[in-house]
Design a protein around this motif. Structure first.
Motif, PDB file in Angstrom:
ATOM      1  N   SER A   1      13.197 -21.853  36.639  1.00  0.00           N
ATOM      2  CA  SER A   1      12.874 -22.350  37.974  1.00  0.00           C
ATOM      3  C   SER A   1      14.032 -23.157  38.557  1.00  0.00           C
ATOM      4  CB  SER A   1      11.608 -23.220  37.932  1.00  0.00           C
ATOM      5  OG  SER A   1      11.845 -24.355  37.121  1.00  0.00           O
ATOM      6  N   ASN A   2      13.971 -23.323  39.866  1.00  0.00           N
ATOM      7  CA  ASN A   2      14.907 -24.171  40.602  1.00  0.00           C
ATOM      8  C   ASN A   2      14.080 -25.363  41.085  1.00  0.00           C
ATOM      9  OD1 ASN A   2      16.282 -25.464  42.742  1.00  0.00           O
ATOM     10  ND2 ASN A   2      17.233 -23.561  43.457  1.00  0.00           N
TER      11      ASN A   2
ATOM     12  N   VAL B   1      15.802 -17.338  41.404  1.00  0.00           N
ATOM     13  CA  VAL B   1      15.428 -18.740  41.628  1.00  0.00           C
ATOM     14  C   VAL B   1      16.464 -19.430  42.518  1.00  0.00           C
ATOM     15  CG1 VAL B   1      14.032 -18.957  39.541  1.00  0.00           C
ATOM     16  CG2 VAL B   1      16.473 -19.466  39.415  1.00  0.00           C
TER      17      VAL B   1
ATOM     18  N   SER C   1      11.383 -22.201  43.600  1.00  0.00           N
ATOM     19  CA  SER C   1      11.125 -20.846  43.100  1.00  0.00           C
ATOM     20  C   SER C   1      11.036 -20.845  41.580  1.00  0.00           C
ATOM     21  CB  SER C   1      12.191 -19.867  43.594  1.00  0.00           C
ATOM     22  OG  SER C   1      13.477 -20.408  43.394  1.00  0.00           O
TER      23      SER C   1
END
Length: 264
Positions: free
Chosen positions: A62-63, A169, A174
């Motif tokens: 994930s970001n 991501v 995201s």
């Protein structure tokens, strides 16, 4: 005014301002630090670091608006780190990276004033003593973070598994499935380390981390690092698009702490 969720690495919310919302930023065991090898003491009682990552189960990538994070299933003691100055095994929760802009260094820890292109942090928690990661993150012996320096050279043969997933991501918030990745492949051949008591290097900056910083860096290519710099700090729906880079905190004062070395 900067509020809890809006800290970052920009002019208006960067590390030099974090103390306004997080007074512990000026505390007595903040991280990162500059490790001066000639001032570190060799401690023959330090056990070698052992990583039991055989049954490792990564879940997603994930970001989070500050870095790219790979999370693990930490519901059981499948993947743990032990040895060093750790009182018992600590469970792997996630790993993430810090890096600079193109052609610049971006590690958090430095060695005798020298920075590296990037730094990888494998975050573990003391699940034998605390019930949740959140609780452990606030306790003086709650977390153990393994820090690994990245320097540029040839392609790293396993990092592409991560860099190939980064397009999924790109934006803050995201998340994408990322199963079956074992971070054992990101370790250098030698596990000689420095260790000292420190903190999270991002807000809330809790002074809860036993740091284990490996002496030997891993080698990655400029091209691989370039993929990290294509991420952005912002959400997809935001107008502002600022590249994710320079997401690191500079070394903090040692304030009398001792750095121990596992090697002569």
């Amino acid at each position: 005014e900067m509020k809890g969720s809006t800290w970052g690495y920009g002019e208006e919310n960067g590390p030099s301002l974090w103390h306004k919302d997080y007074p512990v930023a000026q505390g007595s065991r903040q991280s990162p630090i500059d490790i001066v090898p000639s001032e570190a003491s060799f401690d023959p009682r330090l056990a070698p670091i052992q990583l039991s990552y055989d049954q490792c189960t990564s879940i997603n990538i994930s970001n989070n608006g500050h870095s790219v994070v790979v999370e693990f299933d930490d519901s059981d003691a499948r993947s743990v780190i032990h040895g060093g100055a750790l009182p018992n095994p600590y469970r792997l929760r996630q790993f993430h990276f810090h890096w600079g802009e193109k052609g610049c260094h971006g590690s958090e820890h430095t060695v005798a004033g020298k920075a590296f292109v990037s730094e990888l942090h494998l975050v573990h928690w003391n699940a034998e003593k605390y019930k949740t990661f959140g609780q452990a993150a606030q306790e003086p012996d709650g977390l153990a973070v393994l820090g690994i320096f990245l320097e540029t050279g040839d392609d790293h043969r396993w990092l592409h598994k991560i860099t190939d997933a980064l397009y999924m991501v790109k934006f803050k918030g995201s998340v994408s499935d990322f199963k079956g990745f074992n971070p054992k492949c990101l370790l250098p051949s030698s596990l000689h380390f420095w260790t000292y008591p420190g903190s999270l290097t991002t807000p809330p900056l809790h002074e809860s981390v036993i740091w284990i910083v490996l002496k030997e860096p891993i080698v990655v290519s400029e091209k691989q690092m370039g993929k990290f710099r294509m991420l952005v700090f912002n959400g997809e729906e935001e107008d502002l698009r600022s590249r994710m880079e320079n997401n690191f905190r500079s070394p903090q004062p040692l304030k009398g702490r001792k750095v121990l070395a596992s090697f002569k």
